[in-house]
Structure formats: structure tokens, C-alpha cells
Design a protein around this motif. Structure first.
Motif, PDB file in Angstrom:
ATOM      1  N   SER A  64      -9.001  -9.004   0.684  1.00 45.30           N
ATOM      2  CA  SER A  64      -7.985  -7.950   0.661  1.00 45.30           C
ATOM      3  C   SER A  64      -8.130  -7.087  -0.591  1.00 45.30           C
ATOM      4  N   GLU A  65      -7.961  -5.794  -0.404  1.00 45.57           N
ATOM      5  CA  GLU A  65      -7.934  -4.865  -1.535  1.00 45.57           C
ATOM      6  C   GLU A  65      -6.486  -4.396  -1.722  1.00 45.57           C
ATOM      7  N   PRO A  66      -5.936  -4.509  -2.915  1.00 47.69           N
ATOM      8  CA  PRO A  66      -4.522  -4.161  -3.139  1.00 47.69           C
ATOM      9  C   PRO A  66      -4.296  -2.650  -3.167  1.00 47.69           C
ATOM     10  N   VAL A  67      -4.426  -2.016  -2.000  1.00 45.81           N
ATOM     11  CA  VAL A  67      -4.294  -0.560  -1.894  1.00 45.81           C
ATOM     12  C   VAL A  67      -2.937  -0.106  -2.420  1.00 45.81           C
ATOM     13  N   TRP A  68      -1.903  -0.878  -2.076  1.00 45.71           N
ATOM     14  CA  TRP A  68      -0.541  -0.527  -2.488  1.00 45.71           C
ATOM     15  C   TRP A  68      -0.393  -0.409  -4.000  1.00 45.71           C
ATOM     16  N   LEU A  69      -1.203  -1.163  -4.740  1.00 49.58           N
ATOM     17  CA  LEU A  69      -1.108  -1.156  -6.203  1.00 49.58           C
ATOM     18  C   LEU A  69      -1.462   0.216  -6.771  1.00 49.58           C
ATOM     19  N   HIS A  70      -2.371   0.927  -6.081  1.00 46.77           N
ATOM     20  CA  HIS A  70      -2.770   2.260  -6.544  1.00 46.77           C
ATOM     21  C   HIS A  70      -1.659   3.290  -6.343  1.00 46.77           C
ATOM     22  N   HIS A  71      -0.652   2.928  -5.531  1.00 49.79           N
ATOM     23  CA  HIS A  71       0.427   3.874  -5.231  1.00 49.79           C
ATOM     24  C   HIS A  71       1.651   3.683  -6.123  1.00 49.79           C
ATOM     25  N   VAL A  72       1.573   2.768  -7.068  1.00 51.60           N
ATOM     26  CA  VAL A  72       2.735   2.489  -7.924  1.00 51.60           C
ATOM     27  C   VAL A  72       3.084   3.707  -8.781  1.00 51.60           C
ATOM     28  N   LYS A  73       2.065   4.317  -9.363  1.00 54.64           N
ATOM     29  CA  LYS A  73       2.295   5.464 -10.245  1.00 54.64           C
ATOM     30  C   LYS A  73       2.271   6.748  -9.422  1.00 54.64           C
ATOM     31  N   LYS A  74       3.459   7.267  -9.154  1.00 55.27           N
ATOM     32  CA  LYS A  74       3.617   8.490  -8.371  1.00 55.27           C
ATOM     33  C   LYS A  74       4.062   9.632  -9.285  1.00 55.27           C
ATOM     34  N   PRO A  75       3.765  10.874  -8.905  1.00 58.64           N
ATOM     35  CA  PRO A  75       4.282  11.997  -9.686  1.00 58.64           C
ATOM     36  C   PRO A  75       5.812  12.034  -9.694  1.00 58.64           C
ATOM     37  N   ARG A  76       6.417  11.664  -8.542  1.00 57.18           N
ATOM     38  CA  ARG A  76       7.875  11.656  -8.425  1.00 57.18           C
ATOM     39  C   ARG A  76       8.334  10.248  -8.061  1.00 57.18           C
ATOM     40  N   SER A  77       9.372   9.769  -8.711  1.00 56.03           N
ATOM     41  CA  SER A  77       9.869   8.428  -8.393  1.00 56.03           C
ATOM     42  C   SER A  77      11.355   8.337  -8.691  1.00 56.03           C
ATOM     43  N   TYR A  78      12.009   7.369  -8.013  1.00 55.29           N
ATOM     44  CA  TYR A  78      13.417   7.050  -8.251  1.00 55.29           C
ATOM     45  C   TYR A  78      13.509   5.582  -8.626  1.00 55.29           C
ATOM     46  N   SER A  79      14.432   5.271  -9.512  1.00 50.51           N
ATOM     47  CA  SER A  79      14.596   3.875  -9.914  1.00 50.51           C
ATOM     48  C   SER A  79      15.085   3.017  -8.754  1.00 50.51           C
ATOM     49  N   THR A  80      15.763   3.626  -7.763  1.00 46.96           N
ATOM     50  CA  THR A  80      16.311   2.859  -6.644  1.00 46.96           C
ATOM     51  C   THR A  80      15.369   2.823  -5.434  1.00 46.96           C
ATOM     52  N   ALA A  81      14.211   3.484  -5.548  1.00 46.05           N
ATOM     53  CA  ALA A  81      13.272   3.500  -4.422  1.00 46.05           C
ATOM     54  C   ALA A  81      12.707   2.104  -4.178  1.00 46.05           C
ATOM     55  N   LEU A  82      12.272   1.859  -2.964  1.00 48.20           N
ATOM     56  CA  LEU A  82      11.610   0.608  -2.644  1.00 48.20           C
ATOM     57  C   LEU A  82      10.355   0.450  -3.483  1.00 48.20           C
ATOM     58  N   SER A  83      10.010  -0.779  -3.824  1.00 50.95           N
ATOM     59  CA  SER A  83       8.720  -1.022  -4.461  1.00 50.95           C
ATOM     60  C   SER A  83       7.615  -0.767  -3.440  1.00 50.95           C
ATOM     61  N   THR A  84       6.422  -0.480  -3.919  1.00 54.00           N
ATOM     62  CA  THR A  84       5.317  -0.222  -2.994  1.00 54.00           C
ATOM     63  C   THR A  84       5.001  -1.459  -2.149  1.00 54.00           C
ATOM     64  N   ARG A  85       5.184  -2.646  -2.707  1.00 55.28           N
ATOM     65  CA  ARG A  85       4.928  -3.878  -1.944  1.00 55.28           C
ATOM     66  C   ARG A  85       5.902  -4.003  -0.770  1.00 55.28           C
ATOM     67  N   VAL A  86       7.191  -3.797  -1.060  1.00 53.48           N
ATOM     68  CA  VAL A  86       8.194  -3.885   0.005  1.00 53.48           C
ATOM     69  C   VAL A  86       7.973  -2.775   1.022  1.00 53.48           C
ATOM     70  N   ALA A  87       7.698  -1.562   0.541  1.00 57.04           N
ATOM     71  CA  ALA A  87       7.485  -0.434   1.445  1.00 57.04           C
ATOM     72  C   ALA A  87       6.305  -0.683   2.375  1.00 57.04           C
ATOM     73  N   ARG A  88       5.239  -1.265   1.854  1.00 50.93           N
ATOM     74  CA  ARG A  88       4.053  -1.533   2.680  1.00 50.93           C
ATOM     75  C   ARG A  88       4.366  -2.600   3.727  1.00 50.93           C
ATOM     76  N   ALA A  89       5.069  -3.653   3.320  1.00 55.39           N
ATOM     77  CA  ALA A  89       5.449  -4.694   4.276  1.00 55.39           C
ATOM     78  C   ALA A  89       6.362  -4.129   5.355  1.00 55.39           C
ATOM     79  N   VAL A  90       7.317  -3.280   4.969  1.00 54.55           N
ATOM     80  CA  VAL A  90       8.231  -2.673   5.940  1.00 54.55           C
ATOM     81  C   VAL A  90       7.462  -1.812   6.938  1.00 54.55           C
TER      82      VAL A  90
END
Length: 317
Positions: free
Chosen positions: A147-173
Motif C-alpha cells: 500500500s502507498e499512503p496516498v492520503w498522507l500527501h493530501h494532509v497539507k492543503k492550501p485551504r483547511s478548517y480545524s473542524t474538517a475530517l482528517s484525510t484518513r477518515v475522509a478516505r475511509a468514508v
């Protein structure tokens, strides 16, 4: 014995924090129709392990036996001619009742198997990568995919909210909502900053986004473009959605930054019921009664925790 004239069989290994176990098992059920209380799952279904934030490795079984010697006897059949290969032992962690094998023991097993294969070893960029696994005192050998942790590359976004889902949870969802993207049309009608959209689009899920907040919609488009993805995010309320979709993913707005009443939450669910066959809902509140009122039937659920904060993930039809 080799899997000849049979459907392919795969073994997946998993790893997750205790707080994520419930979410991990819900994703397993979405992919495979079953889950596992261990960190190993065997299935005839083929899933790219890089889709999941919890999968670590996959073996497509070629040979199996009651001992390592049984595997050694069978891999002699492999003739790769001028192709290169590598063998990796997966027992670098405890796997249910199978204890972790030490580094030297794993390297010896890899060498012993490699000596039986007709081909040229290449430990960096092999043409063929094989895996060997002992699980519950039974040995498995086959084609290996890490497995390649693709989701890890998406952690640092230009725009983010403190209440947004984590990339791990978002990917699982996204996987829970669309375990097989073939022919599926999806929508995130309250997409926020686009965390779910980025994960879904990176897995070739046909999904569109929508949000009532113009600044948020702009931020979502910026995040999608930042990762080189192509996705459509429109501006407007969920009530204006007229197209039918196979599935909707809704991270329910809540009263931290979005002022929303119970009646408005119910309206969101009622509109989703109107245009989507299946809905995956993320909520910090228990809304079972509201879901029933909107006409939904609960099919599956879990709790995704992060410290003292928890979200419910609900699969409804």
C-alpha cells in the motif's frame, strides 16, 4: 497447492489505532461484505490496498501449504527467464495468532525462497514482487502489492478548517460510500473545504461537490486543483439538486462554525433522500430519529474517534 482453475484469492494485512478500529471494520465490510477481528483478511475480492488508509499489503495467493518446505517445493515451478524478482516476508508484525518473525529469520526465509526461483534477484525495482506469509500456522506465497499512503500527501492543503475530517477518515468514508467506483455517480452536497472530494477523486470515484458558502466552494476547488485532480464544485443549497445519484456523502453541518437548526438538518436529510439511493452521513450527534423521519433505513454504522472527539459514520438506504 497452486490456485489453478480457481478464482484468485487475496490476503490483506491491516494496521490501525484502537480509536480507528470501528471505522476500519466498517470499511472492510464495505469492501468485502465481512470484517475481521484480526489484522488479516482473506477474500476473493481484489482491492487496491492503496485505496485504504488501513491496508498495508496484499498477496494474491499462488501457493499455500502447511510448512515452509511445502512452499519451497512449489516455487521451484516459477521460471521468470530474464525477468527480475524480489521476495518479501510479511511477518514483520504480529498477525493474529502468528507472532512476528525476527529480522534475520525473515531474511533467511526470503533467501531460501529466492534460491528456488529461476530469475534474477533485484531488491530495488524488480519486475516481479512476491510475498510470503505465515498465518495461523499455515503458509501462503504469491504476488505482492504494498500500500502507498496516498492520503498522507493530501494532509497539507492550501485551504483547511480545524473542524474538517482528517484525510484518513475522509478516505475511509469515500470507500464506505463507493467501494467499487464502476458506474457509480456520487455527490457531496455539503462538501465544505473538499476533504472527501480530494480523497474520492484521487481514487477515480465519479463525484461532484456542492456547498452553499461561496468562500468554502472556492476553497474546495483550490484544494482539488492543488493536487492535480479534476472535479466539479457548484455553489448552492442542497434543495436545488435535481440530478439523481447512486450515493451521497454528507458531513452534517454542526454548530461550531455553521449555525444550523434541527429543522434545517432534517431538511438536508429529506433532500438527500429525494435524489440519492444510498447516503453515508457523518455526524457528531445521534440523529437516528431524524433519519427515520426522513425515510432512511440504517444499514451499517460505526464511531470514528480522535481522542475525546468522536463522529458517527452512518450508512443509510
Amino acid at each position: 497447492m497452486e490456485n489453478q482453475n480457481r478464482l484468485p484469492v487475496f490476503i490483506y494485512t491491516y494496521s490501525c489505532h484502537e480509536d480507528e478500529k470501528d471505522l476500519c471494520q466498517l470499511e472492510m465490510r464495505a469492501f468485502f461484505g465481512v470484517d475481521s477481528n484480526t489484522n488479516v483478511l482473506k477474500s476473493s475480492k481484489k482491492v487496491d490496498p492503496s485505496r485504504s488508509p488501513f491496508m498495508k499489503q496484499r498477496i494474491e495467493i499462488m501457493y499455500e501449504g502447511e510448512s515452509l518446505q511445502a512452499i519451497l517445493d512449489q516455487v521451484k515451478e516459477i521460471n521468470l527467464n530474464d525477468s527480475t524478482f524480489k521476495v518479501t516476508s510479511l511477518n514483520n508484525n504480529d498477525l493474529d495468532a502468528s507472532k512476528r518473525l525476527g529480522h534475520e529469520q525473515r531474511r533467511q526465509i526470503e533467501r531460501d525462497i529466492g534460491l528456488q526461483i529461476e530469475g534474477e534477484p533485484d531488491f530495488k525495482q524488480p519486475d516481479n514482487h512476491f510475498g510470503i506469509l505465515v498465518f495461523n500456522e499455515y503458509w501462503y506465497f504469491g504476488k505482492y502489492v504494498k500500500s502507498e499512503p496516498v492520503w498522507l500527501h493530501h494532509v497539507k492543503k492550501p485551504r483547511s478548517y480545524s473542524t474538517a475530517l482528517s484525510t484518513r477518515v475522509a478516505r475511509a468514508v469515500a470507500n464506505i460510500a463507493v467501494p467499487d467506483p464502476t458506474g457509480v455517480r456520487a455527490i457531496d452536497p455539503c462538501c465544505g473545504i473538499g476533504t472527501v472530494l480530494v480523497e474520492a477523486l484521487s481514487m477515480n470515484i465519479n463525484i461532484v461537490g456542492r456547498d452553499i458558502n461561496p468562500l468554502v466552494a472556492i476553497g474546495s476547488r483550490e484544494n482539488i486543483a492543488h493536487f492535480g485532480l479534476d472535479g466539479d464544485v457548484t455553489l448552492g443549497p442542497i434543495s436545488d439538486v435535481t440530478t439523481d445519484y447512486d450515493v451521497a456523502i454528507i458531513d452534517m453541518p454542526y454548530n461550531l462554525f455553521t449555525h444550523i437548526t434541527p429543522d434545517e438538518q432534517l431538511a438536508i436529510l429529506q433532500h438527500a433522500r429525494r435524489f440519492a439511493k444510498k447516503v453515508v452521513i457523518i455526524t457528531i450527534e445521534t440523529i437516528d430519529q431524524m433519519l427515520a423521519e426522513a425515510g432512511f433505513k440504517m444499514m451499517d454504522r460505526c464511531v470514528a474517534k480522535k481522542g475525546s472527539f468522536s463522529r458517527q459514520v452512518l450508512v443509510c438506504m
